[in-house]
Design a protein around this motif. Structure first.
Motif, PDB file in Angstrom:
ATOM      1  N   PHE A  38       0.845  -1.198   0.000  1.00 31.12           N
ATOM      2  CA  PHE A  38       0.000   0.000   0.000  1.00 31.12           C
ATOM      3  C   PHE A  38       0.878   1.246   0.000  1.00 31.12           C
ATOM      4  O   PHE A  38       1.815   1.363   0.785  1.00 31.12           O
ATOM      5  CB  PHE A  38      -0.885  -0.016   1.259  1.00 31.12           C
ATOM      6  CG  PHE A  38      -1.706   1.227   1.439  1.00 31.12           C
ATOM      7  CD1 PHE A  38      -2.727   1.540   0.558  1.00 31.12           C
ATOM      8  CD2 PHE A  38      -1.457   2.095   2.491  1.00 31.12           C
ATOM      9  CE1 PHE A  38      -3.495   2.692   0.719  1.00 31.12           C
ATOM     10  CE2 PHE A  38      -2.207   3.237   2.674  1.00 31.12           C
ATOM     11  CZ  PHE A  38      -3.223   3.535   1.790  1.00 31.12           C
ATOM     12  N   CYS A  43      -2.923   7.348  -2.262  1.00 36.94           N
ATOM     13  CA  CYS A  43      -4.313   7.018  -1.924  1.00 36.94           C
ATOM     14  C   CYS A  43      -5.143   8.292  -1.742  1.00 36.94           C
ATOM     15  O   CYS A  43      -4.687   9.258  -1.140  1.00 36.94           O
ATOM     16  CB  CYS A  43      -4.326   6.190  -0.637  1.00 36.94           C
ATOM     17  SG  CYS A  43      -5.972   5.772  -0.055  1.00 36.94           S
ATOM     18  N   ILE A  91      -2.457   0.600  -4.573  1.00 39.65           N
ATOM     19  CA  ILE A  91      -2.371  -0.797  -4.144  1.00 39.65           C
ATOM     20  C   ILE A  91      -1.675  -1.617  -5.217  1.00 39.65           C
ATOM     21  O   ILE A  91      -1.982  -1.488  -6.395  1.00 39.65           O
ATOM     22  CB  ILE A  91      -3.779  -1.381  -3.879  1.00 39.65           C
ATOM     23  CG1 ILE A  91      -4.351  -0.758  -2.609  1.00 39.65           C
ATOM     24  CG2 ILE A  91      -3.750  -2.893  -3.772  1.00 39.65           C
ATOM     25  CD1 ILE A  91      -5.583  -1.430  -2.088  1.00 39.65           C
TER      26      ILE A  91
END
Ligand code: SF4
Ligand code: SF4
Length: 170
Positions: A38, A43, A91
């Motif tokens: 991650f 994100c 991801i």
């Protein structure tokens, strides 16, 4: 009998045709879906990965410092859906398959990260900046103005867009 001796002789010369794992190296097939990685900096907190994860392996938690991402490899089926639906590339499924563990060690088999909150450059509200990858796709380039847009909340971005449109008409 002769064919058996032929095979025996070949095997003695060539050695075993199977990998020596776990006593030696083995290869990983291309495209293997292993440990999930991650990248908090990419994100945008849309939580699509959490929504599509049938194994319930992904959880988000909110705190004052940001959005906390936790992925439990213990529950992950390595289906790859989270990566497929993540539009920002935050991801990735790696080729690392060294994930066998005892039940008692499951708390160590997690991937974690915090998506930090920043202050909107317009109104100061705490927000998650737009991912650079999304801006690159939308504008195809990066410059100071585009980077400033990333750091504006949706309301301030809207106001900036309206102001820009009015200036164009003048
Ligand atoms: S990792 Fe990707 S899909 Fe999941 S919340 Fe972040 S941007 Fe959305
Ligand atoms: S690979 Fe599949 S099971 Fe694992 S976290 Fe992603 S969506 Fe969930």
């Amino acid at each position: 009998m002769f064919s058996f001796l032929k095979v025996l002789a070949r095997n003695l010369i060539q050695g075993p045709s199977t990998d020596p794992f776990p006593f030696g190296e083995t290869s990983t097939p291309k495209g293997y879906r292993g440990r999930v990685r991650f990248d908090a900096s990419a994100c945008v907190g849309c939580r699509m990965c959490e929504h599509v994860c049938a194994g319930g392996a992904i959880r988000f938690g909110e705190s004052e410092s940001g959005l906390r991402f936790t992925l439990w490899h213990n529950s992950c089926t390595f289906c790859g859906l989270c990566r497929h639906y993540c539009q920002t590339g935050a991801i990735a499924l790696t080729e690392d398959w060294h994930l066998a563990h005892r039940q008692a060690e499951k708390y160590a088999m997690v991937e974690e990260g915090t998506v930090p909150l920043v202050s909107c450059l317009g109104c100061g509200i705490a927000m998650i900046p737009v991912a650079r990858e999304l801006m690159r796709r939308a504008y195809g380039e990066t410059n100071g103005d585009i980077d400033r847009l990333r750091r504006l909340c949706p309301d301030c971005r809207r106001k900036t867009a309206i102001t820009g449109a009015k200036k164009c008409r003048i």
